[in-house]
Design a protein around this motif. Structure first.
Motif, PDB file in Angstrom:
ATOM      1  N   SER A   1       0.846  -1.196   0.000  1.00  0.00           N
ATOM      2  CA  SER A   1       0.000   0.000   0.000  1.00  0.00           C
ATOM      3  C   SER A   1       0.880   1.244   0.000  1.00  0.00           C
ATOM      4  O   SER A   1       2.041   1.203   0.415  1.00  0.00           O
ATOM      5  CB  SER A   1      -0.949   0.015   1.202  1.00  0.00           C
ATOM      6  OG  SER A   1      -0.259   0.187   2.429  1.00  0.00           O
ATOM      7  N   SER A   2       0.328   2.337  -0.487  1.00  0.00           N
ATOM      8  CA  SER A   2       1.041   3.613  -0.458  1.00  0.00           C
ATOM      9  C   SER A   2       0.049   4.732  -0.235  1.00  0.00           C
ATOM     10  O   SER A   2      -1.148   4.621  -0.531  1.00  0.00           O
ATOM     11  CB  SER A   2       1.840   3.835  -1.747  1.00  0.00           C
ATOM     12  OG  SER A   2       0.988   4.000  -2.859  1.00  0.00           O
ATOM     13  N   PHE A   3       0.570   5.848   0.311  1.00  0.00           N
ATOM     14  CA  PHE A   3      -0.298   6.948   0.713  1.00  0.00           C
ATOM     15  C   PHE A   3      -0.711   7.814  -0.457  1.00  0.00           C
ATOM     16  O   PHE A   3      -1.859   8.155  -0.626  1.00  0.00           O
ATOM     17  CB  PHE A   3       0.395   7.778   1.786  1.00  0.00           C
ATOM     18  CG  PHE A   3      -0.408   8.952   2.271  1.00  0.00           C
ATOM     19  CD1 PHE A   3       0.107  10.236   2.211  1.00  0.00           C
ATOM     20  CD2 PHE A   3      -1.685   8.776   2.781  1.00  0.00           C
ATOM     21  CE1 PHE A   3      -0.635  11.317   2.652  1.00  0.00           C
ATOM     22  CE2 PHE A   3      -2.434   9.851   3.229  1.00  0.00           C
ATOM     23  CZ  PHE A   3      -1.901  11.127   3.160  1.00  0.00           C
ATOM     24  N   LEU A   4       0.253   8.154  -1.265  1.00  0.00           N
ATOM     25  CA  LEU A   4      -0.013   9.060  -2.371  1.00  0.00           C
ATOM     26  C   LEU A   4       0.498   8.447  -3.656  1.00  0.00           C
ATOM     27  O   LEU A   4       1.466   7.709  -3.647  1.00  0.00           O
ATOM     28  CB  LEU A   4       0.681  10.403  -2.166  1.00  0.00           C
ATOM     29  CG  LEU A   4       0.144  11.310  -1.081  1.00  0.00           C
ATOM     30  CD1 LEU A   4       1.073  12.503  -0.885  1.00  0.00           C
ATOM     31  CD2 LEU A   4      -1.256  11.777  -1.423  1.00  0.00           C
ATOM     32  N   PHE A   5      -0.130   8.760  -4.725  1.00  0.00           N
ATOM     33  CA  PHE A   5       0.363   8.347  -6.020  1.00  0.00           C
ATOM     34  C   PHE A   5       1.800   8.832  -6.176  1.00  0.00           C
ATOM     35  O   PHE A   5       2.108   9.977  -5.971  1.00  0.00           O
ATOM     36  CB  PHE A   5      -0.530   8.954  -7.096  1.00  0.00           C
ATOM     37  CG  PHE A   5      -0.015   8.733  -8.471  1.00  0.00           C
ATOM     38  CD1 PHE A   5       0.486   9.776  -9.222  1.00  0.00           C
ATOM     39  CD2 PHE A   5      -0.013   7.473  -9.018  1.00  0.00           C
ATOM     40  CE1 PHE A   5       0.958   9.571 -10.495  1.00  0.00           C
ATOM     41  CE2 PHE A   5       0.450   7.249 -10.286  1.00  0.00           C
ATOM     42  CZ  PHE A   5       0.944   8.308 -11.027  1.00  0.00           C
ATOM     43  N   GLY A   6       2.699   7.926  -6.521  1.00  0.00           N
ATOM     44  CA  GLY A   6       4.105   8.265  -6.680  1.00  0.00           C
ATOM     45  C   GLY A   6       4.940   8.008  -5.447  1.00  0.00           C
ATOM     46  O   GLY A   6       6.157   7.990  -5.525  1.00  0.00           O
ATOM     47  N   ALA A   7       4.270   7.818  -4.298  1.00  0.00           N
ATOM     48  CA  ALA A   7       5.022   7.544  -3.070  1.00  0.00           C
ATOM     49  C   ALA A   7       5.477   6.094  -3.047  1.00  0.00           C
ATOM     50  O   ALA A   7       4.980   5.258  -3.787  1.00  0.00           O
ATOM     51  CB  ALA A   7       4.143   7.819  -1.854  1.00  0.00           C
ATOM     52  N   GLU A   8       6.428   5.819  -2.144  1.00  0.00           N
ATOM     53  CA  GLU A   8       6.902   4.438  -2.046  1.00  0.00           C
ATOM     54  C   GLU A   8       5.798   3.545  -1.519  1.00  0.00           C
ATOM     55  O   GLU A   8       4.939   3.972  -0.746  1.00  0.00           O
ATOM     56  CB  GLU A   8       8.131   4.344  -1.140  1.00  0.00           C
ATOM     57  CG  GLU A   8       7.917   4.752   0.291  1.00  0.00           C
ATOM     58  CD  GLU A   8       8.204   6.219   0.509  1.00  0.00           C
ATOM     59  OE1 GLU A   8       8.086   7.004  -0.448  1.00  0.00           O
ATOM     60  OE2 GLU A   8       8.544   6.573   1.643  1.00  0.00           O
ATOM     61  N   ALA A   9       5.834   2.305  -1.941  1.00  0.00           N
ATOM     62  CA  ALA A   9       4.872   1.315  -1.488  1.00  0.00           C
ATOM     63  C   ALA A   9       5.496   0.489  -0.369  1.00  0.00           C
ATOM     64  O   ALA A   9       6.676   0.164  -0.411  1.00  0.00           O
ATOM     65  CB  ALA A   9       4.468   0.411  -2.646  1.00  0.00           C
ATOM     66  N   PHE A  10       4.682   0.166   0.618  1.00  0.00           N
ATOM     67  CA  PHE A  10       5.119  -0.670   1.734  1.00  0.00           C
ATOM     68  C   PHE A  10       4.475  -2.042   1.577  1.00  0.00           C
ATOM     69  O   PHE A  10       3.262  -2.146   1.399  1.00  0.00           O
ATOM     70  CB  PHE A  10       4.719  -0.023   3.057  1.00  0.00           C
ATOM     71  CG  PHE A  10       5.450   1.257   3.321  1.00  0.00           C
ATOM     72  CD1 PHE A  10       4.961   2.455   2.839  1.00  0.00           C
ATOM     73  CD2 PHE A  10       6.644   1.263   4.022  1.00  0.00           C
ATOM     74  CE1 PHE A  10       5.642   3.650   3.060  1.00  0.00           C
ATOM     75  CE2 PHE A  10       7.324   2.445   4.254  1.00  0.00           C
ATOM     76  CZ  PHE A  10       6.826   3.642   3.767  1.00  0.00           C
ATOM     77  N   PHE A  11       5.317  -3.068   1.686  1.00  0.00           N
ATOM     78  CA  PHE A  11       4.871  -4.423   1.400  1.00  0.00           C
ATOM     79  C   PHE A  11       4.575  -5.213   2.667  1.00  0.00           C
ATOM     80  O   PHE A  11       5.234  -5.024   3.702  1.00  0.00           O
ATOM     81  CB  PHE A  11       5.933  -5.171   0.596  1.00  0.00           C
ATOM     82  CG  PHE A  11       5.949  -4.798  -0.856  1.00  0.00           C
ATOM     83  CD1 PHE A  11       6.553  -3.634  -1.285  1.00  0.00           C
ATOM     84  CD2 PHE A  11       5.341  -5.610  -1.796  1.00  0.00           C
ATOM     85  CE1 PHE A  11       6.550  -3.268  -2.622  1.00  0.00           C
ATOM     86  CE2 PHE A  11       5.340  -5.270  -3.144  1.00  0.00           C
ATOM     87  CZ  PHE A  11       5.943  -4.095  -3.554  1.00  0.00           C
ATOM     88  N   GLY A  12       3.629  -6.110   2.561  1.00  0.00           N
ATOM     89  CA  GLY A  12       3.401  -7.107   3.592  1.00  0.00           C
ATOM     90  C   GLY A  12       4.377  -8.262   3.446  1.00  0.00           C
ATOM     91  O   GLY A  12       5.197  -8.289   2.516  1.00  0.00           O
ATOM     92  N   GLN A  13       4.265  -9.222   4.360  1.00  0.00           N
ATOM     93  CA  GLN A  13       5.176 -10.371   4.373  1.00  0.00           C
ATOM     94  C   GLN A  13       4.832 -11.384   3.294  1.00  0.00           C
ATOM     95  O   GLN A  13       5.641 -12.259   2.985  1.00  0.00           O
ATOM     96  CB  GLN A  13       5.132 -11.072   5.731  1.00  0.00           C
ATOM     97  CG  GLN A  13       5.497 -10.193   6.887  1.00  0.00           C
ATOM     98  CD  GLN A  13       6.992 -10.042   7.051  1.00  0.00           C
ATOM     99  OE1 GLN A  13       7.664  -9.499   6.180  1.00  0.00           O
ATOM    100  NE2 GLN A  13       7.529 -10.500   8.159  1.00  0.00           N
ATOM    101  N   GLY A  14       3.636 -11.257   2.750  1.00  0.00           N
ATOM    102  CA  GLY A  14       3.237 -12.174   1.692  1.00  0.00           C
ATOM    103  C   GLY A  14       2.484 -13.384   2.199  1.00  0.00           C
ATOM    104  O   GLY A  14       2.559 -13.746   3.385  1.00  0.00           O
ATOM    105  N   THR A  15       1.729 -13.982   1.293  1.00  0.00           N
ATOM    106  CA  THR A  15       1.078 -15.272   1.534  1.00  0.00           C
ATOM    107  C   THR A  15       1.686 -16.279   0.572  1.00  0.00           C
ATOM    108  O   THR A  15       1.648 -16.083  -0.650  1.00  0.00           O
ATOM    109  CB  THR A  15      -0.443 -15.205   1.289  1.00  0.00           C
ATOM    110  OG1 THR A  15      -1.043 -14.364   2.251  1.00  0.00           O
ATOM    111  CG2 THR A  15      -1.052 -16.602   1.359  1.00  0.00           C
ATOM    112  N   ARG A  16       2.262 -17.346   1.131  1.00  0.00           N
ATOM    113  CA  ARG A  16       2.825 -18.392   0.276  1.00  0.00           C
ATOM    114  C   ARG A  16       1.717 -19.382  -0.043  1.00  0.00           C
ATOM    115  O   ARG A  16       1.217 -20.068   0.834  1.00  0.00           O
ATOM    116  CB  ARG A  16       3.978 -19.099   0.982  1.00  0.00           C
ATOM    117  CG  ARG A  16       4.638 -20.179   0.116  1.00  0.00           C
ATOM    118  CD  ARG A  16       5.842 -20.788   0.811  1.00  0.00           C
ATOM    119  NE  ARG A  16       6.868 -19.801   1.072  1.00  0.00           N
ATOM    120  CZ  ARG A  16       7.770 -19.387   0.189  1.00  0.00           C
ATOM    121  NH1 ARG A  16       7.771 -19.913  -1.029  1.00  0.00           N
ATOM    122  NH2 ARG A  16       8.669 -18.492   0.514  1.00  0.00           N
ATOM    123  N   LEU A  17       1.308 -19.420  -1.301  1.00  0.00           N
ATOM    124  CA  LEU A  17       0.251 -20.326  -1.749  1.00  0.00           C
ATOM    125  C   LEU A  17       0.883 -21.524  -2.434  1.00  0.00           C
ATOM    126  O   LEU A  17       1.693 -21.377  -3.353  1.00  0.00           O
ATOM    127  CB  LEU A  17      -0.684 -19.612  -2.725  1.00  0.00           C
ATOM    128  CG  LEU A  17      -1.774 -20.479  -3.351  1.00  0.00           C
ATOM    129  CD1 LEU A  17      -2.760 -20.962  -2.298  1.00  0.00           C
ATOM    130  CD2 LEU A  17      -2.492 -19.741  -4.466  1.00  0.00           C
TER     131      LEU A  17
END
Lengths: 113, 118
Positions: free
Chosen positions: A94-110
């Motif tokens: 997710s990111s706050f503003l268009f163009g801002a860095e995105a912060f990632f979750g740990q992921g789901t291993r399927l």
């Protein structure tokens, strides 16, 4: 919460089954992204939400994949009739503003067996 | 189409030596460029970004990157590598193409594995 939260962290399912993967973004972030990462590869874009609407779903591989974000916060990635080739780590960001860095979750291993 | 290339699958460096991880990009218009790091069994962590301004961008953990428009490069650098820097590094560009099209999503390179030996 403090970061992007994804549940479950691991999911094993049988071929042909339906799965749902959940992403809880950082509070206040309007943009939400789903990516898929296979072993030894970079994250592959799936879909991007701006608020409640899917701004770009061009990365979804086929119509078995669908994602929603009904209230502009939590998102669910849904995969129907899973195939072994769907096995990967599914990342949400997710990111706050268009163009801002995105912060990632740990992921789901399927893992589809 | 926007794209990112990381020409090296792996970079090996001795601890204390400077390191460089290479990235080149292809975009329409001005690029938004990012570096992320991924430790084993961990999510991607943001290191730094270039949007505009100074070509030398400083980020987390002592990393920096130099934006070079003429060479369309955004190489990641660190003056003195640590063993703990060993991880997978991804360069990314934000897709800026078209209203209602692909605005916003990040396009990643395939990653470079950095190995720092004591």
């Amino acid at each position: 919460g403090a970061g992007v939260s994804q549940t479950p962290s691991n999911k094993v399912t049988e071929k042909g089954k339906y799965v749902e993967l959940r992403c809880d973004p950082i509070s206040g972030h309007t943009a939400l992204y789903w990516y898929r990462q296979s072993l030894g590869q970079g994250p592959e874009f799936l879909i991007y939400f701006q608020g409640t609407g899917a701004a770009d779903d061009s990365g979804l591989p086929n119509d078995r994949f669908f994602a929603v974000r009904p209230e502009g916060s939590v998102s669910t990635l849904k995969i129907q009739r899973t195939e072994r080739g769907d096995s990967a780590v599914y990342l949400c960001a997710s990111s706050f503003l268009f163009g801002a860095e995105a912060f990632f979750g740990q992921g789901t291993r399927l893992t589809v067996v | 189409a926007q794209s990112v290339a990381q020409p090296e699958d792996q970079v090996n460096v001795a601890e204390g030596n400077p390191l460089t991880v290479k990235c080149t990009y292809s975009v329409s218009g001005n690029p938004y460029l990012f570096w992320y790091v991924q430790y084993p069994n961990r999510g991607l962590q943001f290191l730094l970004k270039y949007i505009t301004g100074d070509n030398l961008v400083k980020g987390s953990y002592g990393f920096e990157a130099e934006f070079n428009k003429s060479q369309t490069s955004f190489h990641l650098k660190k003056p003195s590598a640590l063993v703990s820097d060993s991880a997978l590094y991804f360069c990314a560009v934000r897709d800026m193409v078209g209203y209602g099209g692909s605005q916003g999503n990040l396009i990643f390179g395939k990653g470079t594995k950095l190995s720092v030996k004591p």
